[in-house]
Design a protein around this motif. Structure first.
Motif, PDB file in Angstrom:
ATOM      1  N   PHE A  46      -8.733  -1.011 -14.651  1.00  0.00           N
ATOM      2  CA  PHE A  46      -8.788  -0.526 -16.027  1.00  0.00           C
ATOM      3  C   PHE A  46      -8.728  -1.714 -16.979  1.00  0.00           C
ATOM      4  CE2 PHE A  46      -7.273   3.022 -13.575  1.00  0.00           C
ATOM      5  CZ  PHE A  46      -7.806   4.150 -14.203  1.00  0.00           C
ATOM      6  N   GLU A  47      -9.435  -1.591 -18.097  1.00  0.00           N
ATOM      7  CA  GLU A  47      -9.373  -2.640 -19.110  1.00  0.00           C
ATOM      8  C   GLU A  47      -8.189  -2.441 -20.045  1.00  0.00           C
ATOM      9  OE1 GLU A  47     -12.995  -3.306 -21.164  1.00  0.00           O
ATOM     10  OE2 GLU A  47     -14.176  -3.640 -19.341  1.00  0.00           O
ATOM     11  N   ASN A  48      -7.708  -1.203 -20.160  1.00  0.00           N
ATOM     12  CA  ASN A  48      -6.569  -0.885 -21.016  1.00  0.00           C
ATOM     13  C   ASN A  48      -5.348  -0.634 -20.156  1.00  0.00           C
ATOM     14  OD1 ASN A  48      -4.723   1.183 -22.443  1.00  0.00           O
ATOM     15  ND2 ASN A  48      -5.985   0.368 -24.114  1.00  0.00           N
ATOM     16  N   VAL A  49      -4.254  -1.342 -20.441  1.00  0.00           N
ATOM     17  CA  VAL A  49      -3.084  -1.259 -19.582  1.00  0.00           C
ATOM     18  C   VAL A  49      -2.449   0.121 -19.611  1.00  0.00           C
ATOM     19  CG1 VAL A  49      -1.475  -2.157 -21.331  1.00  0.00           C
ATOM     20  CG2 VAL A  49      -0.950  -2.445 -18.897  1.00  0.00           C
ATOM     21  N   ALA A  50      -2.498   0.814 -20.757  1.00  0.00           N
ATOM     22  CA  ALA A  50      -1.942   2.163 -20.821  1.00  0.00           C
ATOM     23  C   ALA A  50      -2.703   3.118 -19.913  1.00  0.00           C
ATOM     24  CB  ALA A  50      -1.938   2.663 -22.270  1.00  0.00           C
ATOM     25  N   ASP A  51      -4.009   2.924 -19.814  1.00  0.00           N
ATOM     26  CA  ASP A  51      -4.808   3.752 -18.904  1.00  0.00           C
ATOM     27  C   ASP A  51      -4.477   3.437 -17.444  1.00  0.00           C
ATOM     28  OD1 ASP A  51      -6.101   4.959 -21.032  1.00  0.00           O
ATOM     29  OD2 ASP A  51      -7.763   3.522 -21.011  1.00  0.00           O
ATOM     30  N   ALA A  52      -4.194   2.172 -17.177  1.00  0.00           N
ATOM     31  CA  ALA A  52      -3.912   1.763 -15.794  1.00  0.00           C
ATOM     32  C   ALA A  52      -2.641   2.398 -15.253  1.00  0.00           C
ATOM     33  CB  ALA A  52      -3.807   0.245 -15.722  1.00  0.00           C
ATOM     34  N   VAL A  53      -1.657   2.648 -16.099  1.00  0.00           N
ATOM     35  CA  VAL A  53      -0.384   3.197 -15.614  1.00  0.00           C
ATOM     36  C   VAL A  53      -0.356   4.715 -15.669  1.00  0.00           C
ATOM     37  CG1 VAL A  53       0.850   1.125 -16.346  1.00  0.00           C
ATOM     38  CG2 VAL A  53       0.784   3.095 -17.883  1.00  0.00           C
ATOM     39  N   ARG A  54      -1.360   5.338 -16.285  1.00  0.00           N
ATOM     40  CA  ARG A  54      -1.360   6.788 -16.457  1.00  0.00           C
ATOM     41  C   ARG A  54      -1.420   7.479 -15.095  1.00  0.00           C
ATOM     42  NH1 ARG A  54      -4.330   6.715 -20.709  1.00  0.00           N
ATOM     43  NH2 ARG A  54      -2.608   6.967 -22.188  1.00  0.00           N
ATOM     44  N   GLY A  55      -0.467   8.362 -14.855  1.00  0.00           N
ATOM     45  CA  GLY A  55      -0.400   9.096 -13.595  1.00  0.00           C
ATOM     46  C   GLY A  55       0.323   8.377 -12.476  1.00  0.00           C
ATOM     47  N   ALA A  56       0.801   7.140 -12.720  1.00  0.00           N
ATOM     48  CA  ALA A  56       1.464   6.356 -11.668  1.00  0.00           C
ATOM     49  C   ALA A  56       2.955   6.683 -11.589  1.00  0.00           C
ATOM     50  CB  ALA A  56       1.277   4.868 -11.925  1.00  0.00           C
ATOM     51  N   GLU A  57       3.430   6.914 -10.386  1.00  0.00           N
ATOM     52  CA  GLU A  57       4.864   7.138 -10.179  1.00  0.00           C
ATOM     53  C   GLU A  57       5.630   5.822 -10.167  1.00  0.00           C
ATOM     54  OE1 GLU A  57       5.046   9.169  -6.480  1.00  0.00           O
ATOM     55  OE2 GLU A  57       4.123  11.019  -7.246  1.00  0.00           O
ATOM     56  N   ARG A  58       4.952   4.767  -9.689  1.00  0.00           N
ATOM     57  CA  ARG A  58       5.535   3.430  -9.667  1.00  0.00           C
ATOM     58  C   ARG A  58       4.602   2.478 -10.371  1.00  0.00           C
ATOM     59  NH1 ARG A  58       5.374   3.215  -3.759  1.00  0.00           N
ATOM     60  NH2 ARG A  58       4.843   1.030  -4.039  1.00  0.00           N
ATOM     61  N   VAL A  59       5.204   1.619 -11.198  1.00  0.00           N
ATOM     62  CA  VAL A  59       4.432   0.594 -11.894  1.00  0.00           C
ATOM     63  C   VAL A  59       5.004  -0.762 -11.529  1.00  0.00           C
ATOM     64  CG1 VAL A  59       3.745  -0.330 -14.131  1.00  0.00           C
ATOM     65  CG2 VAL A  59       3.910   2.155 -13.803  1.00  0.00           C
ATOM     66  N   HIS A  60       4.252  -1.538 -10.776  1.00  0.00           N
ATOM     67  CA  HIS A  60       4.658  -2.890 -10.421  1.00  0.00           C
ATOM     68  C   HIS A  60       4.055  -3.871 -11.417  1.00  0.00           C
ATOM     69  CE1 HIS A  60       6.202  -1.983  -6.277  1.00  0.00           C
ATOM     70  NE2 HIS A  60       5.446  -0.917  -6.472  1.00  0.00           N
ATOM     71  N   ILE A  61       4.803  -4.910 -11.735  1.00  0.00           N
ATOM     72  CA  ILE A  61       4.296  -5.915 -12.657  1.00  0.00           C
ATOM     73  C   ILE A  61       4.715  -7.295 -12.173  1.00  0.00           C
ATOM     74  CG2 ILE A  61       6.301  -5.546 -14.173  1.00  0.00           C
ATOM     75  CD1 ILE A  61       4.495  -6.430 -16.527  1.00  0.00           C
ATOM     76  N   VAL A  62       3.784  -8.239 -12.206  1.00  0.00           N
ATOM     77  CA  VAL A  62       4.107  -9.635 -11.920  1.00  0.00           C
ATOM     78  C   VAL A  62       3.229 -10.490 -12.826  1.00  0.00           C
ATOM     79  CG1 VAL A  62       2.555  -9.610  -9.897  1.00  0.00           C
ATOM     80  CG2 VAL A  62       4.248 -11.442 -10.159  1.00  0.00           C
ATOM     81  N   VAL A  63       3.867 -11.013 -13.869  1.00  0.00           N
ATOM     82  CA  VAL A  63       3.165 -11.816 -14.864  1.00  0.00           C
ATOM     83  C   VAL A  63       3.904 -13.146 -15.042  1.00  0.00           C
ATOM     84  CG1 VAL A  63       1.977  -9.918 -16.013  1.00  0.00           C
ATOM     85  CG2 VAL A  63       4.317 -10.470 -16.693  1.00  0.00           C
TER      86      VAL A  63
END
Length: 283
Positions: A46-63
């Motif tokens: 996804f190009e939009n981060v809000a769209d990428a997390v939509r529907g996800a039970e777990r959100v992993h992040i490494v920045v």
């Protein structure tokens, strides 16, 4: 559904490993092409981060850092579903991990800081170490999920932020270890010793084996029975610098260590064990 934010070397290989286990993964990266490349592995970019997390039970992040975590998660917030668990693998400050744990709880979400001692190859092979601390019930719940991603999950207790602190301590050790090798190679160069000879020496005599005993000696509080006197260690340190100077080779960290030794010798500790130089920071 899993969302993964940050497709650097570590994040992208985490995603590839998840896809090997047939996990459904939605991905996002600031540079969109990096996320798009993972569609070849079956991820959905996804190009939009809000769209990428939509529907996800777990959100992993490494920045990159605290600021990046805060910025990305703030942008993701509109798409987060109620009850989503945020799992942050970013190396951050202790204070940042504590603050985010509290702030996201107030927003109605669960935030876990789970930094790692893992390189890209470890992320792909699901080996290495993950560090976590804080809510023990949450850690127990998430243990199977985290264990599937790594070789070992280290539960560091109930103190929020302890994992972040020990990750920084571990990284500091790796940095100083590598900097020590920089000076080791420089000294070898000054005396025409090939790197292969150093490698062969350390295969037979491994200084790493002495680490537990070194920690014990440094923290015991009694430096009166030296195995290596500070005066003698300082003498050898001068030999390092002399050899390098003669060859016109620069040492990076040894001069600073010599200066620290001189401070302790001036305070009257020259006949004590040389590990006394670290005593001021032992609690």
């Amino acid at each position: 559904m899993i969302a993964f934010l940050g497709m650097g070397l570590l994040g992208s290989n985490f995603v590839k490993a998840l896809r090997k286990r047939n996990e459904a993964v939605q991905v996002w990266n600031r540079t969109a092409s990096r996320a798009k490349a993972l569609e070849a592995d079956g991820a959905v970019a996804f190009e939009n981060v809000a769209d990428a997390v939509r529907g996800a039970e777990r959100v992993h992040i490494v920045v990159k850092d605290d600021a990046a975590v805060d910025e990305v998660l703030a942008a993701a917030l509109p798409g987060l579903q109620p009850g989503a668990i945020i799992i942050d693998h970013t190396t951050t400050s202790k204070e940042g991990a504590i603050a985010r744990t509290a702030a996201w709880k107030e927003k109605g979400f669960t935030y876990m800081h789970v930094p790692v001692f893992m390189g890209p190859a470890n992320a792909l092979d699901s080996t290495g170490y993950m560090l976590t601390s804080g809510d023990q019930a949450l850690i127990q719940k998430m243990q199977p999920v985290l264990a599937a991603m790594t070789g070992k999950v280290l539960n560091l207790g109930s103190e929020v932020g302890r994992g972040a602190a020990l990750k920084l301590i571990g990284n500091l050790f790796l940095v100083t270890f590598t900097a020590g090798l920089v000076d080791t190679f420089a000294l070898a160069k000054s005396m025409d010793v090939p790197v292969e000879a150093i490698s062969d020496l350390f295969k037979e005599w491994s200084p790493a084996n002495a680490l537990p005993l070194r920690i014990q000696r440094m923290t015991a509080g009694d430096y009166s029975k030296p195995s290596w006197e500070l005066n003698m260690a300082r003498k050898d340190t001068q030999l390092f610098m002399n050899e390098a100077d003669k060859a016109g080779v620069s040492l990076s960290i040894i001069p600073a260590i010599a200066a620290l030794m001189d401070q302790w010798i001036e305070k009257g500790h020259g006949n004590e064990d040389w590990t006394v130089i670290g005593s001021a920071n032992v609690k």
